[in-house]
Design a protein around this motif. Structure first.
Motif, PDB file in Angstrom:
ATOM      1  N   UNK A 192      -3.931  19.471   0.979  1.00  0.00           N
ATOM      2  CA  UNK A 192      -5.282  19.856   0.598  1.00  0.00           C
ATOM      3  C   UNK A 192      -5.267  21.274   0.024  1.00  0.00           C
ATOM      4  N   UNK A 193      -6.406  21.794  -0.318  1.00  0.00           N
ATOM      5  CA  UNK A 193      -6.469  23.112  -0.959  1.00  0.00           C
ATOM      6  C   UNK A 193      -6.509  24.260   0.035  1.00  0.00           C
ATOM      7  N   UNK A 194      -6.256  23.995   1.320  1.00  0.00           N
ATOM      8  CA  UNK A 194      -6.290  25.029   2.343  1.00  0.00           C
ATOM      9  C   UNK A 194      -4.906  25.290   2.949  1.00  0.00           C
ATOM     10  N   UNK A 195      -4.173  24.231   3.226  1.00  0.00           N
ATOM     11  CA  UNK A 195      -2.881  24.363   3.904  1.00  0.00           C
ATOM     12  C   UNK A 195      -1.793  24.830   2.952  1.00  0.00           C
ATOM     13  N   UNK A 196      -0.797  25.567   3.490  1.00  0.00           N
ATOM     14  CA  UNK A 196       0.320  26.072   2.698  1.00  0.00           C
ATOM     15  C   UNK A 196       1.601  25.275   2.950  1.00  0.00           C
ATOM     16  N   UNK A 251       0.334  35.457   3.391  1.00  0.00           N
ATOM     17  CA  UNK A 251      -0.035  35.993   2.086  1.00  0.00           C
ATOM     18  C   UNK A 251       0.162  34.983   0.957  1.00  0.00           C
ATOM     19  N   UNK A 252       0.808  33.869   1.246  1.00  0.00           N
ATOM     20  CA  UNK A 252       0.994  32.838   0.224  1.00  0.00           C
ATOM     21  C   UNK A 252      -0.334  32.160  -0.078  1.00  0.00           C
ATOM     22  N   UNK A 253      -0.676  31.994  -1.338  1.00  0.00           N
ATOM     23  CA  UNK A 253      -1.917  31.277  -1.650  1.00  0.00           C
ATOM     24  C   UNK A 253      -1.720  29.766  -1.479  1.00  0.00           C
ATOM     25  N   UNK A 254      -2.763  29.090  -1.084  1.00  0.00           N
ATOM     26  CA  UNK A 254      -2.699  27.628  -1.009  1.00  0.00           C
ATOM     27  C   UNK A 254      -2.637  27.095  -2.439  1.00  0.00           C
ATOM     28  N   UNK A 255      -1.708  26.171  -2.681  1.00  0.00           N
ATOM     29  CA  UNK A 255      -1.517  25.694  -4.057  1.00  0.00           C
ATOM     30  C   UNK A 255      -1.665  24.184  -4.201  1.00  0.00           C
ATOM     31  N   UNK A 279       5.913  38.167  14.876  1.00  0.00           N
ATOM     32  CA  UNK A 279       4.892  38.763  14.023  1.00  0.00           C
ATOM     33  C   UNK A 279       5.449  39.180  12.678  1.00  0.00           C
ATOM     34  N   UNK A 280       6.746  39.380  12.569  1.00  0.00           N
ATOM     35  CA  UNK A 280       7.334  39.811  11.314  1.00  0.00           C
ATOM     36  C   UNK A 280       7.285  38.751  10.234  1.00  0.00           C
ATOM     37  N   UNK A 281       7.323  37.474  10.598  1.00  0.00           N
ATOM     38  CA  UNK A 281       7.346  36.407   9.607  1.00  0.00           C
ATOM     39  C   UNK A 281       5.947  35.992   9.160  1.00  0.00           C
ATOM     40  N   UNK A 282       4.968  36.198   9.971  1.00  0.00           N
ATOM     41  CA  UNK A 282       3.634  35.711   9.667  1.00  0.00           C
ATOM     42  C   UNK A 282       2.978  36.359   8.448  1.00  0.00           C
ATOM     43  N   UNK A 283       3.047  37.675   8.234  1.00  0.00           N
ATOM     44  CA  UNK A 283       2.363  38.231   7.070  1.00  0.00           C
ATOM     45  C   UNK A 283       2.848  37.634   5.754  1.00  0.00           C
ATOM     46  N   UNK A 284       4.143  37.399   5.592  1.00  0.00           N
ATOM     47  CA  UNK A 284       4.659  36.819   4.355  1.00  0.00           C
ATOM     48  C   UNK A 284       4.117  35.399   4.175  1.00  0.00           C
ATOM     49  N   UNK A 295      10.627  30.251   6.222  1.00  0.00           N
ATOM     50  CA  UNK A 295      10.919  31.571   6.797  1.00  0.00           C
ATOM     51  C   UNK A 295      12.425  31.819   6.878  1.00  0.00           C
ATOM     52  N   UNK A 296      13.169  30.793   7.304  1.00  0.00           N
ATOM     53  CA  UNK A 296      14.617  30.923   7.426  1.00  0.00           C
ATOM     54  C   UNK A 296      15.247  31.187   6.060  1.00  0.00           C
ATOM     55  N   UNK A 297      14.798  30.463   5.054  1.00  0.00           N
ATOM     56  CA  UNK A 297      15.337  30.658   3.701  1.00  0.00           C
ATOM     57  C   UNK A 297      14.966  32.038   3.161  1.00  0.00           C
TER      58      UNK A 297
END
Length: 71
Positions: free
Chosen positions: A49-53, A34-38, A26-31, A64-66
Motif C-alpha cells: 500500500x502507499x503507507x508501508x515501506x 526516513x525512507x519514503x513509502x513507494x 535505535x541506530x537502524x530506525x532513523x534510516x 538494515x543488514x545490507x
C-alpha cells in the motif's frame, strides 16, 4: 530469558539494559523511517500500500543488514 532475581542487582534496583542493544536498536530506525513509502517493499519489491515501506520484518531486517555492509 532472565529471572526476576537476575535482573535486580544486590541493591534491589533494576539493572540497566545493555548499552549495545539500545544503540543497535535505535541506530537502524532513523534510516528506515526516513525512507519514503513507494508502493513496494524497499528490499524485495513486493507490491504494498502507499503507507508501508517493507512487506515484513524479514525484509526490513535484511535491508538494515545490507545497509551495514554498504556503508
Amino acid at each position: 530469558m532472565e529471572t526476576t532475581h537476575e535482573s535486580f542487582p544486590d541493591s534491589g534496583l533494576p539493572a540497566e539494559p545493555p548499552v549495545a542493544v539500545s544503540v543497535a536498536t535505535t541506530g537502524a530506525m532513523p534510516a528506515r523511517a526516513s525512507l519514503p513509502a513507494k508502493g513496494s517493499c524497499w528490499y524485495c519489491e513486493k507490491p504494498l500500500d502507499s503507507v508501508r515501506r517493507f512487506c515484513g520484518k524479514t525484509c526490513a531486517d535484511s535491508f538494515d543488514e545490507e545497509a551495514e555492509f554498504t556503508r
